[in-house]
Design a protein around this motif. Structure first.
Motif, PDB file in Angstrom:
ATOM      1  N   LEU A 180       0.821  -1.191   0.099  1.00 13.64           N
ATOM      2  CA  LEU A 180       0.058  -0.042  -0.123  1.00 13.64           C
ATOM      3  C   LEU A 180       0.847   1.288   0.148  1.00 13.64           C
ATOM      4  O   LEU A 180       0.511   2.403  -0.713  1.00 13.64           O
ATOM      5  CB  LEU A 180      -1.051   0.015   1.188  1.00 13.64           C
ATOM      6  CG  LEU A 180      -2.149  -0.891   1.177  1.00 13.64           C
ATOM      7  CD1 LEU A 180      -2.790  -1.043   2.308  1.00 13.64           C
ATOM      8  CD2 LEU A 180      -3.104  -0.485   0.215  1.00 13.64           C
ATOM      9  N   SER A 181       1.828   1.243   0.963  1.00 14.09           N
ATOM     10  CA  SER A 181       2.713   2.331   0.829  1.00 14.09           C
ATOM     11  C   SER A 181       3.641   2.590  -0.407  1.00 14.09           C
ATOM     12  O   SER A 181       3.892   3.781  -1.015  1.00 14.09           O
ATOM     13  CB  SER A 181       3.675   2.197   1.913  1.00 14.09           C
ATOM     14  OG  SER A 181       3.228   1.961   3.277  1.00 14.09           O
TER      15      SER A 181
ATOM     16  N   SER B 110       1.020   3.867  -2.905  1.00 10.73           N
ATOM     17  CA  SER B 110       0.781   5.210  -2.942  1.00 10.73           C
ATOM     18  C   SER B 110       1.860   6.273  -3.273  1.00 10.73           C
ATOM     19  O   SER B 110       1.563   7.110  -3.949  1.00 10.73           O
ATOM     20  CB  SER B 110       0.700   5.190  -1.520  1.00 10.73           C
ATOM     21  OG  SER B 110      -0.681   4.743  -0.799  1.00 10.73           O
TER      22      SER B 110
ATOM     23  N   TYR C 297     -12.535  -2.871   7.872  1.00  9.87           N
ATOM     24  CA  TYR C 297     -11.016  -2.410   7.473  1.00  9.87           C
ATOM     25  C   TYR C 297     -10.581  -2.961   6.208  1.00  9.87           C
ATOM     26  O   TYR C 297      -9.658  -2.188   5.362  1.00  9.87           O
ATOM     27  CB  TYR C 297     -10.081  -2.656   8.573  1.00  9.87           C
ATOM     28  CG  TYR C 297     -10.480  -2.172   9.788  1.00  9.87           C
ATOM     29  CD1 TYR C 297     -10.228  -0.882   9.945  1.00  9.87           C
ATOM     30  CD2 TYR C 297     -10.629  -2.739  11.065  1.00  9.87           C
ATOM     31  CE1 TYR C 297     -10.217   0.043  11.077  1.00  9.87           C
ATOM     32  CE2 TYR C 297     -10.873  -2.067  12.367  1.00  9.87           C
ATOM     33  CZ  TYR C 297     -10.682  -0.602  12.336  1.00  9.87           C
ATOM     34  OH  TYR C 297     -10.896  -0.051  13.304  1.00  9.87           O
TER      35      TYR C 297
ATOM     36  N   GLY D 295     -12.077  -1.073   3.461  1.00  8.87           N
ATOM     37  CA  GLY D 295     -11.262   0.348   3.151  1.00  8.87           C
ATOM     38  C   GLY D 295      -9.977   0.181   2.583  1.00  8.87           C
ATOM     39  O   GLY D 295      -9.650   0.930   1.587  1.00  8.87           O
ATOM     40  N   PHE D 296      -9.016  -0.653   2.988  1.00  9.73           N
ATOM     41  CA  PHE D 296      -7.821  -1.012   2.405  1.00  9.73           C
ATOM     42  C   PHE D 296      -7.705  -1.291   1.059  1.00  9.73           C
ATOM     43  O   PHE D 296      -7.051  -0.920  -0.007  1.00  9.73           O
ATOM     44  CB  PHE D 296      -6.846  -2.071   3.152  1.00  9.73           C
ATOM     45  CG  PHE D 296      -6.631  -1.274   4.551  1.00  9.73           C
ATOM     46  CD1 PHE D 296      -6.131  -0.320   4.823  1.00  9.73           C
ATOM     47  CD2 PHE D 296      -6.951  -2.249   5.766  1.00  9.73           C
ATOM     48  CE1 PHE D 296      -5.597   0.342   6.143  1.00  9.73           C
ATOM     49  CE2 PHE D 296      -6.595  -1.967   7.091  1.00  9.73           C
ATOM     50  CZ  PHE D 296      -6.141  -0.747   7.258  1.00  9.73           C
TER      51      PHE D 296
ATOM     52  N   GLY E  10     -10.353  -0.993  -1.239  1.00  6.65           N
ATOM     53  CA  GLY E  10     -10.859   0.057  -2.178  1.00  6.65           C
ATOM     54  C   GLY E  10     -10.131   1.335  -2.243  1.00  6.65           C
ATOM     55  O   GLY E  10      -9.586   1.854  -3.367  1.00  6.65           O
ATOM     56  N   TYR E  11      -9.095   1.661  -1.322  1.00  7.81           N
ATOM     57  CA  TYR E  11      -7.932   2.661  -1.386  1.00  7.81           C
ATOM     58  C   TYR E  11      -6.986   1.917  -2.368  1.00  7.81           C
ATOM     59  O   TYR E  11      -6.624   2.763  -3.473  1.00  7.81           O
ATOM     60  CB  TYR E  11      -7.509   2.707  -0.149  1.00  7.81           C
ATOM     61  CG  TYR E  11      -6.259   3.511  -0.163  1.00  7.81           C
ATOM     62  CD1 TYR E  11      -6.075   5.179  -0.550  1.00  7.81           C
ATOM     63  CD2 TYR E  11      -4.861   3.185   0.159  1.00  7.81           C
ATOM     64  CE1 TYR E  11      -5.053   5.971  -0.605  1.00  7.81           C
ATOM     65  CE2 TYR E  11      -3.543   3.917   0.046  1.00  7.81           C
ATOM     66  CZ  TYR E  11      -3.655   5.327  -0.386  1.00  7.81           C
ATOM     67  OH  TYR E  11      -2.881   5.914  -0.473  1.00  7.81           O
ATOM     68  N   PHE E  12      -6.675   0.952  -2.474  1.00  4.08           N
ATOM     69  CA  PHE E  12      -5.711   0.249  -3.272  1.00  4.08           C
ATOM     70  C   PHE E  12      -6.335   0.324  -4.687  1.00  4.08           C
ATOM     71  O   PHE E  12      -5.478   0.868  -5.754  1.00  4.08           O
ATOM     72  CB  PHE E  12      -5.395  -1.302  -2.911  1.00  4.08           C
ATOM     73  CG  PHE E  12      -4.303  -2.088  -3.742  1.00  4.08           C
ATOM     74  CD1 PHE E  12      -3.032  -1.628  -3.434  1.00  4.08           C
ATOM     75  CD2 PHE E  12      -4.797  -2.794  -4.582  1.00  4.08           C
ATOM     76  CE1 PHE E  12      -2.061  -2.236  -4.446  1.00  4.08           C
ATOM     77  CE2 PHE E  12      -3.718  -3.369  -5.472  1.00  4.08           C
ATOM     78  CZ  PHE E  12      -2.482  -2.983  -5.388  1.00  4.08           C
ATOM     79  N   TYR E  13      -7.328   0.090  -4.961  1.00  9.22           N
ATOM     80  CA  TYR E  13      -7.914  -0.011  -6.410  1.00  9.22           C
ATOM     81  C   TYR E  13      -8.034   1.345  -6.842  1.00  9.22           C
ATOM     82  O   TYR E  13      -7.878   1.452  -8.081  1.00  9.22           O
ATOM     83  CB  TYR E  13      -9.203  -0.674  -6.480  1.00  9.22           C
ATOM     84  CG  TYR E  13      -9.308  -2.302  -6.214  1.00  9.22           C
ATOM     85  CD1 TYR E  13      -8.016  -3.005  -6.704  1.00  9.22           C
ATOM     86  CD2 TYR E  13     -10.304  -2.929  -5.737  1.00  9.22           C
ATOM     87  CE1 TYR E  13      -7.778  -4.089  -6.495  1.00  9.22           C
ATOM     88  CE2 TYR E  13     -10.006  -4.113  -5.284  1.00  9.22           C
ATOM     89  CZ  TYR E  13      -8.963  -4.890  -6.076  1.00  9.22           C
ATOM     90  OH  TYR E  13      -8.989  -6.333  -5.636  1.00  9.22           O
ATOM     91  N   LEU E  14      -8.099   2.416  -5.805  1.00  8.26           N
ATOM     92  CA  LEU E  14      -8.148   3.779  -6.611  1.00  8.26           C
ATOM     93  C   LEU E  14      -6.840   4.134  -6.775  1.00  8.26           C
ATOM     94  O   LEU E  14      -6.830   4.885  -7.872  1.00  8.26           O
ATOM     95  CB  LEU E  14      -8.603   4.810  -5.119  1.00  8.26           C
ATOM     96  CG  LEU E  14     -10.169   4.686  -4.811  1.00  8.26           C
ATOM     97  CD1 LEU E  14     -10.531   5.643  -3.698  1.00  8.26           C
ATOM     98  CD2 LEU E  14     -11.003   5.214  -6.096  1.00  8.26           C
ATOM     99  N   LEU E  15      -5.814   3.697  -6.146  1.00  9.64           N
ATOM    100  CA  LEU E  15      -4.568   3.998  -6.640  1.00  9.64           C
ATOM    101  C   LEU E  15      -4.172   3.274  -7.898  1.00  9.64           C
ATOM    102  O   LEU E  15      -3.505   3.826  -8.661  1.00  9.64           O
ATOM    103  CB  LEU E  15      -3.566   3.428  -5.598  1.00  9.64           C
ATOM    104  CG  LEU E  15      -3.452   4.030  -4.177  1.00  9.64           C
ATOM    105  CD1 LEU E  15      -2.554   3.391  -3.170  1.00  9.64           C
ATOM    106  CD2 LEU E  15      -3.139   5.669  -4.253  1.00  9.64           C
TER     107      LEU E  15
END
Length: 553
Positions: free
Chosen positions: A219-220, A223, A303, A306-307, A309-314
């Motif tokens: 994730l980092s 990002s 959780y 959320g993680f 979904g955030y990853f797929y946005l990236l």
């Protein structure tokens, strides 16, 4: 530590052979970073293995993880090669339609949250077969669950093997065949580090902590990639999309739906498979037994959603950024004009473009270590289905010794590894996300219908559950083989027998119908007893009374 050094030597010697053979110049800073990180994660796995003190620790990490920890571990399972490499490659090739593979999986998590997570944690102890067989006959259910687990694990392994093979091929300059064989060897080593200390099941304590660490790192890293891509376009997504459309071969068509799946039946079938297949993956369902209670199980899903979904946005930024920063850069293309390493490697090339050789090594290592952990977990889940569900519980009627189970599990792991290598070679040219979509279609057809019906329908009987699982399994595999993906692309026939790429719409329907039909026509005494036990199951599923407790660490 000697074994860890041997792994590094094995990879380094392969690189030296590739260099001697006159292959493409190797990126040694990236290779050193890659080797260091892989050795580090193997060491973490070994450390976690030594913390195992009980069967509950080995099966489910003692059931003592928090919702946040388990959510990160689930995210680590889901954001593997199929997501990071495959979906970014889908967007690189098809633009907007690549989002289908991201949104389909993400849409499955509310289903897990509201329908499955709480009841699954309250009814089961180690695997989803515990839930299905709670009020049904153990042996037939475990046999069919074992075959379903084996099929899903093996085919999911293929997607991971393709991703890992391509990654090793790109980084170390080996041939794809050598790379896949090397991944097979590493998988066996990883399983050895992970344990098999006193049982034959998945070493959940080790893989959980490794997945948590790698989820944070991936994730980092992603990002940072997305930040650098947006920085390249002045933090304007509009400028990024406009630039991508201007250089892509399809032009502005990449911003519109329909380029990948123009047939509505294919689109619906893919969506159903992605949504419900996520709720039928055995190694994901096992994660809900690693928390203390149903409340923490629900938090895990919250959780994880959320993680993920955030990853797929990236990945949207990574995919469209790759169109410009990788697709137009001749450094990342071979003499024929194709992407070096194949289309699945665009995200890896993008990491080199935005962060240089060391960041390339970091991203490659994190991606590969994530693949390796998923591969090891899948291999062990398939092996445990053979050694525990089939051999120990069915063939030996619970009389098998630990040593016998371990021996059978090791042989099964070897067999699964060989099959995964062979299928990985056959499916070399396929997109990883596409392969994972097919696996989810099978999971949606084999595991999800009987799991859902066992928890929500009083009328389900053993005969119906077995019939539903077998009908879903047989139809999904038959339609998959007859589809264009296998019949034309792999077997090289001129025309497919089944016109659609994804079988989920048809095989899921057949699985539910078969389970219903064979249950309502079952008038046996056993069926009457099974229906009568539903009330006790319902009370436990809703209240958690009698559910397995967490162990203390």
């Amino acid at each position: 530590m000697k074994a860890l050094a041997a792994l590094a030597a094995l990879l380094a010697s392969g690189s030296a052979l590739a260099a001697d053979a006159g292959a493409r110049p190797l990126n040694w800073p990236a290779i050193y970073m890659f080797l260091a990180f892989v050795v580090f994660t193997l060491g973490i796995t070994r450390w976690a293995a030594l913390r195992t003190r009980s069967t509950a620790d080995f099966y489910t990490a003692g059931g003592g993880l928090t919702g946040f920890q388990n959510g990160l571990a689930i995210a680590g399972d889901m954001i593997s090669a199929a997501s990071f490499l495959g979906i970014s490659a889908m967007m690189f090739m098809n633009g907007y339609d690549g989002l289908l593979y991201a949104l389909g999986v993400l849409a499955g998590w509310p289903i897990i949250l509201f329908l499955i997570a709480e009841r699954l944690r309250n009814l089961g102890r180690f695997t989803f077969a515990d839930v299905v067989s709670y009020r049904l006959d153990q042996s037939p259910i475990r046999i069919t669950a074992a075959f379903g687990t084996l099929t899903v694990a093996l085919l999911y392994l293929v997607a991971q093997m393709v991703g890992a093979g391509k990654l090793i091929e790109l980084l170390f300059g080996l041939s794809y065949l050598q790379a896949v064989l090397l991944v097979g060897v590493l998988m066996v080593c990883y399983v050895t580090f992970g344990g098999m200390l006193a049982t034959t099941w998945v070493h959940m304590l080790a893989t959980t902590w490794v997945q948590i660490i790698k989820a944070v790192l991936l994730l980092s890293g992603t990002s940072f990639m997305a930040f650098m891509v947006l920085r390249h376009f002045g933090f304007s997504t509009e400028a990024m999309f406009a630039a991508a459309a201007s250089v892509h071969a399809k032009g502005t068509a990449i911003m519109a739906p329909g380029g990948l799946l123009s047939n509505p039946v294919d689109a619906i079938s893919l969506g159903l498979g992605m949504m419900f297949g996520t709720a039928g993956l055995p190694h994901i369902l096992m994660r809900f037994f690693t928390v203390s209670d149903a409340k923490e199980a629900r938090k895990s899903v919250f959780y994880a959603t959320g993680f993920i979904g955030y990853f797929y946005l990236l990945l949207i930024v990574v995919g469209f950024g790759s169109i410009v920063m990788v697709g137009t850069n001749p450094e990342f293309r071979d003499a024929a004009g194709a992407i070096i390493g194949g289309g699945n490697m665009v995200a890896v090339h993008l990491s080199h473009a935005v962060g240089g050789s060391l960041f390339l090594g970091f991203i490659s290592a994190v991606a590969f270590a994530t693949i390796l952990a998923v591969v090891a977990g899948l291999a062990l889940s398939g092996a445990s289905a053979v050694s525990h569900d089939l051999y120990a519980c069915v063939i030996r009627k619970g009389q098998a010794s630990e040593r016998e189970e371990i021996r059978v599990s090791r042989l099964a792991t070897l067999g699964i590894g060989v099959l995964a290598v062979i299928l990985g070679i056959l499916f070399e040219s396929q997109n990883i996300a596409f392969l994972s979509g097919l696996v989810l279609a099978i999971a949606a057809s084999v595991n999800f219908p009987v799991l859902f019906l066992s928890m929500f329908w009083k009328g389900l009987t053993t005969r119906g559950a077995v019939a539903g699982s077998l009908a879903g399994l047989a139809s999904a595999i038959a339609l998959l083989v007859a589809s264009p993906a296998v019949w034309v692309n792999v077997l090289h026939h001129e025309q497919a027998l089944f016109p659609y790429a994804n079988p989920a719409l048809f095989s899921m329907t057949l699985a539910f119908s078969s389970a219903w039909l064979f249950s309502v026509t079952d008038r046996s005494e056993r069926a009457t007893r099974e229906r009568g036990r539903y009330l006790a199951q319902f009370i436990r599923s809703m209240t958690g009374i009698g559910a397995a407790a967490a162990s203390r660490h």
